[in-house]
Design a protein around this motif. Structure first.
Motif, PDB file in Angstrom:
ATOM      1  N   HIS A  59       7.372  10.208  56.857  1.00 36.70           N
ATOM      2  CA  HIS A  59       8.116  10.459  55.633  1.00 36.70           C
ATOM      3  C   HIS A  59       7.523  10.414  54.177  1.00 36.70           C
ATOM      4  CE1 HIS A  59      10.235   9.136  59.313  1.00 36.70           C
ATOM      5  NE2 HIS A  59      11.107  10.274  58.906  1.00 36.70           N
ATOM      6  N   PHE A  60       8.521  11.478  53.103  1.00 38.95           N
ATOM      7  CA  PHE A  60       7.579  10.638  51.986  1.00 38.95           C
ATOM      8  C   PHE A  60       8.166   9.486  51.206  1.00 38.95           C
ATOM      9  CE2 PHE A  60       7.908  15.418  51.596  1.00 38.95           C
ATOM     10  CZ  PHE A  60       6.413  15.550  52.025  1.00 38.95           C
ATOM     11  N   ILE A  61       7.546   8.350  50.745  1.00 39.19           N
ATOM     12  CA  ILE A  61       8.182   7.498  50.039  1.00 39.19           C
ATOM     13  C   ILE A  61       8.290   7.234  48.626  1.00 39.19           C
ATOM     14  CG2 ILE A  61       6.987   5.412  49.833  1.00 39.19           C
ATOM     15  CD1 ILE A  61       5.509   5.641  51.891  1.00 39.19           C
ATOM     16  N   SER A  62       7.889   8.127  48.029  1.00 38.13           N
ATOM     17  CA  SER A  62       8.423   8.070  46.340  1.00 38.13           C
ATOM     18  C   SER A  62       7.202   9.062  45.502  1.00 38.13           C
ATOM     19  CB  SER A  62       7.733   6.855  46.118  1.00 38.13           C
ATOM     20  OG  SER A  62       6.278   6.952  45.359  1.00 38.13           O
ATOM     21  N   PHE A  63       8.118   9.927  45.041  1.00 41.72           N
ATOM     22  CA  PHE A  63       7.522  10.391  43.574  1.00 41.72           C
ATOM     23  C   PHE A  63       7.752  10.709  42.002  1.00 41.72           C
ATOM     24  CE2 PHE A  63       7.300  14.865  42.154  1.00 41.72           C
ATOM     25  CZ  PHE A  63       4.662  15.382  42.564  1.00 41.72           C
ATOM     26  N   GLU A  73       4.015   8.394  53.647  1.00 43.87           N
ATOM     27  CA  GLU A  73       3.152   8.398  54.742  1.00 43.87           C
ATOM     28  C   GLU A  73       2.050   8.765  55.834  1.00 43.87           C
ATOM     29  OE1 GLU A  73       6.760   5.220  57.613  1.00 43.87           O
ATOM     30  OE2 GLU A  73       6.941   8.326  57.764  1.00 43.87           O
ATOM     31  N   SER A  84       7.019  21.699  49.866  1.00 45.60           N
ATOM     32  CA  SER A  84       8.477  20.559  49.269  1.00 45.60           C
ATOM     33  C   SER A  84       8.446  20.734  47.885  1.00 45.60           C
ATOM     34  CB  SER A  84       8.629  19.317  49.903  1.00 45.60           C
ATOM     35  OG  SER A  84       9.085  18.903  51.107  1.00 45.60           O
ATOM     36  N   PHE A  85       6.683  20.796  47.400  1.00 46.84           N
ATOM     37  CA  PHE A  85       6.748  20.572  46.260  1.00 46.84           C
ATOM     38  C   PHE A  85       6.120  21.649  45.393  1.00 46.84           C
ATOM     39  CE2 PHE A  85       6.501  16.430  47.983  1.00 46.84           C
ATOM     40  CZ  PHE A  85       6.892  15.619  47.208  1.00 46.84           C
ATOM     41  N   LYS A  88       8.565  23.004  42.947  1.00 45.15           N
ATOM     42  CA  LYS A  88       8.863  21.989  41.918  1.00 45.15           C
ATOM     43  C   LYS A  88       7.633  21.760  41.074  1.00 45.15           C
ATOM     44  CE  LYS A  88      10.389  18.213  44.909  1.00 45.15           C
ATOM     45  NZ  LYS A  88      11.727  18.038  45.496  1.00 45.15           N
TER      46      LYS A  88
ATOM     47  N   LYS B  15      17.179  15.619  62.011  1.00 51.83           N
ATOM     48  CA  LYS B  15      16.140  14.734  60.874  1.00 51.83           C
ATOM     49  C   LYS B  15      15.059  16.426  60.318  1.00 51.83           C
ATOM     50  CE  LYS B  15      12.217  12.590  60.906  1.00 51.83           C
ATOM     51  NZ  LYS B  15      11.427  10.934  61.914  1.00 51.83           N
ATOM     52  N   LYS B  19      15.847  18.421  57.059  1.00 47.16           N
ATOM     53  CA  LYS B  19      14.991  18.570  55.620  1.00 47.16           C
ATOM     54  C   LYS B  19      14.853  21.012  55.319  1.00 47.16           C
ATOM     55  CE  LYS B  19      11.101  16.377  57.858  1.00 47.16           C
ATOM     56  NZ  LYS B  19       9.532  16.344  59.027  1.00 47.16           N
ATOM     57  N   ILE B  23      16.320  20.701  50.919  1.00 47.97           N
ATOM     58  CA  ILE B  23      15.183  21.697  50.171  1.00 47.97           C
ATOM     59  C   ILE B  23      16.338  22.470  49.767  1.00 47.97           C
ATOM     60  CG2 ILE B  23      13.536  23.862  50.118  1.00 47.97           C
ATOM     61  CD1 ILE B  23      12.272  22.262  53.022  1.00 47.97           C
ATOM     62  N   THR B  40      13.959   4.898  55.716  1.00 42.87           N
ATOM     63  CA  THR B  40      12.812   6.122  55.246  1.00 42.87           C
ATOM     64  C   THR B  40      14.240   7.418  55.554  1.00 42.87           C
ATOM     65  OG1 THR B  40      11.903   4.382  56.544  1.00 42.87           O
ATOM     66  CG2 THR B  40      10.907   6.023  56.603  1.00 42.87           C
ATOM     67  N   ILE B  41      14.604   7.768  55.564  1.00 44.48           N
ATOM     68  CA  ILE B  41      14.890   8.913  56.304  1.00 44.48           C
ATOM     69  C   ILE B  41      15.962   9.726  54.680  1.00 44.48           C
ATOM     70  CG2 ILE B  41      16.284  10.932  57.381  1.00 44.48           C
ATOM     71  CD1 ILE B  41      15.837   9.654  59.573  1.00 44.48           C
ATOM     72  N   GLN B  43      15.148   7.869  51.946  1.00 45.86           N
ATOM     73  CA  GLN B  43      13.996   8.006  50.866  1.00 45.86           C
ATOM     74  C   GLN B  43      13.396   9.421  50.922  1.00 45.86           C
ATOM     75  OE1 GLN B  43      11.078   5.696  51.268  1.00 45.86           O
ATOM     76  NE2 GLN B  43      12.178   4.212  50.139  1.00 45.86           N
ATOM     77  N   ASP B  44      13.155  10.508  52.360  1.00 47.86           N
ATOM     78  CA  ASP B  44      12.394  11.228  52.499  1.00 47.86           C
ATOM     79  C   ASP B  44      13.018  12.682  51.846  1.00 47.86           C
ATOM     80  OD1 ASP B  44       9.854  12.524  53.933  1.00 47.86           O
ATOM     81  OD2 ASP B  44      11.931  13.386  54.561  1.00 47.86           O
ATOM     82  N   ILE B  47      13.214  12.655  48.337  1.00 45.19           N
ATOM     83  CA  ILE B  47      12.333  13.719  47.626  1.00 45.19           C
ATOM     84  C   ILE B  47      12.079  15.223  47.742  1.00 45.19           C
ATOM     85  CG2 ILE B  47       9.770  13.740  47.365  1.00 45.19           C
ATOM     86  CD1 ILE B  47       9.744  10.671  48.165  1.00 45.19           C
ATOM     87  N   ARG B  48      12.319  15.486  49.149  1.00 44.22           N
ATOM     88  CA  ARG B  48      12.450  16.933  49.174  1.00 44.22           C
ATOM     89  C   ARG B  48      13.099  17.820  48.494  1.00 44.22           C
ATOM     90  NH1 ARG B  48       9.362  17.663  54.453  1.00 44.22           N
ATOM     91  NH2 ARG B  48       8.437  15.513  54.657  1.00 44.22           N
ATOM     92  N   GLY B  49      14.117  17.338  47.970  1.00 43.45           N
ATOM     93  CA  GLY B  49      15.434  18.327  47.195  1.00 43.45           C
ATOM     94  C   GLY B  49      16.469  17.834  47.270  1.00 43.45           C
TER      95      GLY B  49
END
Lengths: 429, 245
Positions: A59-63, A73, A84-85, A88, B15, B19, B23, B40-41, B43-44, B47-49
């Motif tokens: 999982h991503f935690i922060s950006f 993680e 994902s990036f 962006k 999950k 995702k 996106i 946790t998911i 947050q993830d 960030i993915r959009g």
């Protein structure tokens, strides 16, 4: 028990495999063995009787979109980061030749890419990481537990289990690369070209390791810079798949020689300039799923060494000659100039030349590699642990003088009793 | 911008579907039992959009909570484009053969609870006259096999329910999709040695999303399971009884 192997498909072992989904569950049960990501290391560095797979911790935690600092993680793959990036406008600061590795694995191997001579290796862009050692969860950075940080980056998972990391992405305005491919008729020209283009961000050479005489070391030098124009499109899934092991006799000295010759001659002009997507530029082999099956059922290995700059042309010539004579050619041989190394105990890169060669496994191979070891040692070079499956303890310790410091630190934290791979046992760690 | 509800959102396949929608900047409403994992998911996916991510805890076998749960999700999102029901468990078949309470519990988790949720959601979808309902069932529901017929019975019950629901909701323009995965490499199946027939959850998720967008009603995932299951369904009983499946 499960059958498990790494990218070189040798060795194949039985192991207990555990895929924890949170770092809490890692700490509750005292975990021993070796952490493993996507299994793209070639040899036995991610093999042990107990294997801790990070795939559930993805999982991503922060950006922070001001600074490009990403926390995630350890089981997140570079493939996932790109998907994902890139849209962006962010790219990996350092990427190896495959996107199918995890962040944890990239740190543990301290992977490098085509920009090592200007931007260093993966861990040079890592600002902090979280490591589980025994029942402790430790934050490590250049300021906090710095000795553990420098042992863990490049430490092959032997200091503990990396669970999270924070690192910098680099801004891009296009997903495309302006590429220049230059032909070099021999090794000397190739090295001159590397010197001439040393300010270009990305550079690597494909080298024909079967050519001899005046053509020894003939190469195609590939250079690249991120383009300004072009959309921020991500890569697509690989369309091709190697469905099963290819019969191993198909790769022999004749077919390999023919391939190398054809590859060198496919470009007729001395120099070609074009713009290509990042995917074929950085990850040409990711387009073929399971390409490792090309080497047949017995598997293969990659021999990657680095020798210091002062050994230069002389050292490389000696090694290339030994390979050409053996006729145990390699399909994909890659030459690259490294910039300065970093402070990590076991990171592979050092200022000099690195050459990576794939070999199909057979009875005669290890004898050849032992001969190459002697040459590499003579020039004070070393082998890349993430590719290795057979080097001796002496070879390792000669190439990595900081091993003692590394081992002392492992003992201090009790990591030496908990974390080990088949490789670490073989090389005396 | 699409609005998506996912029930059983911490499951591996769900999950991965989430995702794919994140996106595309979707609004996601995630429902699952394990709330720390949901965080946790969340947050993830942010960030993915994902444009917004809402979460809600739920226990599949608390049937009387389902109506409120569904209403809250629909109220929060307004229009719902996709409702994905993905929760479930893989029962220990041997235990179910000796303990009827265990068998009933598994039938509830994998079968009855899904039907309960769908009953509430179907009314909402029917009113809104658009949208998609996708449910992850299993090829195990096609023919009872000694190794997992309790699980198979629950999944088969849902599949038959979905056939009827699809027919009913077709009148109001709602697309109902029954996804029957074969072997998927998830934590639920961590114990198994994986061969050529196993698919990664990422792959399954891509197939699911594609079928939703094309309003497909093809269930087998990946598609080659259609061939395998056609054969398995037509094996005569006297042969079937002799094999261990």
């Amino acid at each position: 028990m499960k059958k498990i192997t790494s990218w070189g498909k040798y060795p194949l072992i039985d192991a207990n495999v555990n895929a924890p989904s949170t770092s809490k569950s890692l700490m509750n049960k005292k975990q021993t063995g070796i952490a493993r990501g996507l299994g793209r290391s070639y040899g036995d560095s991610a093999l042990s009787e107990n294997i801790i797979i990070s795939e559930e911790m993805n999982h991503f935690i922060s950006f922070d979109d001001e600074t490009g600092l990403l926390s995630c993680e350890a089981g997140v793959s570079l493939d996932n980061i790109l998907t994902s990036f890139v849209p962006k406008g962010w790219f990996l600061s350092v990427t190896p030749g495959t996107k199918f590795v995890t962040v944890g694995g990239a740190i543990a191997s301290d992977v490098h890419g085509k920009n090592h001579h200007v931007e260093g290796s993966f861990s040079d862009h890592v600002t902090s990481l979280t490591l589980i050692v025994n029942d402790q969860e430790l934050k490590c950075s250049r300021d906090e537990n710095p000795d553990l940080f420098h042992a863990t980056c490049g430490g092959m998972g032997l200091t503990g289990i990396i669970t999270e990391a924070t690192f910098k992405l680099k801004p891009i305005t296009s997903a495309y690369i302006n590429q220049k491919v230059v032909k070099a008729k021999n090794l000397e020209t190739a090295l001159e070209l590397f010197e001439q283009y040393k300010d270009v961000t990305y550079s690597v050479a494909w080298i024909d390791c079967l050519s001899t005489g005046d053509n020894l070391g003939r190469s195609l030098l590939m250079l690249g810079e991120h383009a300004d124009k072009g959309e921020l499109t991500t890569h697509k899934d690989g369309l091709l798949n190697m469905p099963c092991d290819m019969p191993s006799f198909l790769l022999n000295k004749y077919t390999i020689q023919a391939f190398n010759s054809a590859y060198y001659n496919k470009q007729l002009k001395a120099e070609v300039n074009n713009t290509i997507h990042y995917d074929p530029f950085f990850y040409p082999l990711d387009g073929i799923n399971n390409w490792n099956r090309m080497y047949g059922g017995n598997g293969f290995t990659q021999y990657q060494f680095v020798i210091p700059k002062k050994a230069g042309k002389e050292g490389l010539t000696e090694i290339l000659k030994a390979i050409a004579e053996s006729k145990q050619g390699s399909f994909l041989s890659v030459l690259k100039v490294f910039g300065e190394g970093n402070k990590n105990n076991l990171s592979f890169p050092m200022e000099g030349y690195t050459l990576a060669l794939d070999f199909k496994l057979n009875d005669k191979l290890f004898a050849l590699l032992d001969r190459l070891d002697i040459i590499v040692r003579k020039y004070e070079g070393r082998l890349y642990l993430s590719k290795d499956v057979r080097m001796s303890e002496e070879m390792f310790k000669a190439g990595y003088p900081q091993w003692e410091e590394f081992q002392t630190l492992r003992k201090e934290y009790g990591a030496d009793e908990l974390y080990h791979s088949l490789q670490s046992k073989r090389i005396g760690l | 911008m699409q609005n998506i509800i996912i029930i059983g959102a911490t499951s591996a396949m769900a999950k991965e579907v989430a995702k794919l929608y994140a996106i595309e900047k979707a609004n996601l409403y995630l429902i699952a039992r394990d709330t720390p994992k949901l965080d946790t998911i969340k947050q993830d996916l942010t960030i993915r959009g994902a444009n917004t991510v809402h979460t809600a805890p739920f226990d599949a076998n608390q049937f009387n909570s389902h109506q409120t749960l569904i209403e809250q999700a629909f109220n929060t999102l307004g229009r719902v484009d996709v409702l994905l029901v993905a929760h479930g468990s893989l029962p220990n078949q041997e235990l179910c053969q000796t303990d009827s309470m265990k068998a009933i519990e598994e039938l509830n988790t994998n079968g009855v609870s899904v039907i309960s949720i769908l009953t509430h959601a179907a009314t909402k979808m029917e009113q809104q006259k658009t949208g998609n309902i996708t449910v992850i069932t299993s090829v195990a529901g096609d023919r009872g096999r000694q190794s997992n017929y309790v699980y198979g019975a629950a999944k088969g019950m849902v599949s038959i329910f979905l056939q009827g629901l699809a027919q009913r909701l077709s009148k109001s323009g709602v697309h109902v999709l029954d996804i029957k995965p074969g072997f998927v490499d998830t934590p639920m199946t961590a114990e198994f040695d994986k061969g050529a027939l196993w698919a990664k959850p990422e792959k399954v998720a891509q197939i699911i999303k594609k079928r939703i967008s094309k309003k497909s009603s093809f269930s087998y995932t990946p598609a080659f399971w259609f061939v395998i299951m056609t054969i398995i369904k037509f094996v005569p009983k006297f042969i079937f009884d002799k094999v261990k499946l």
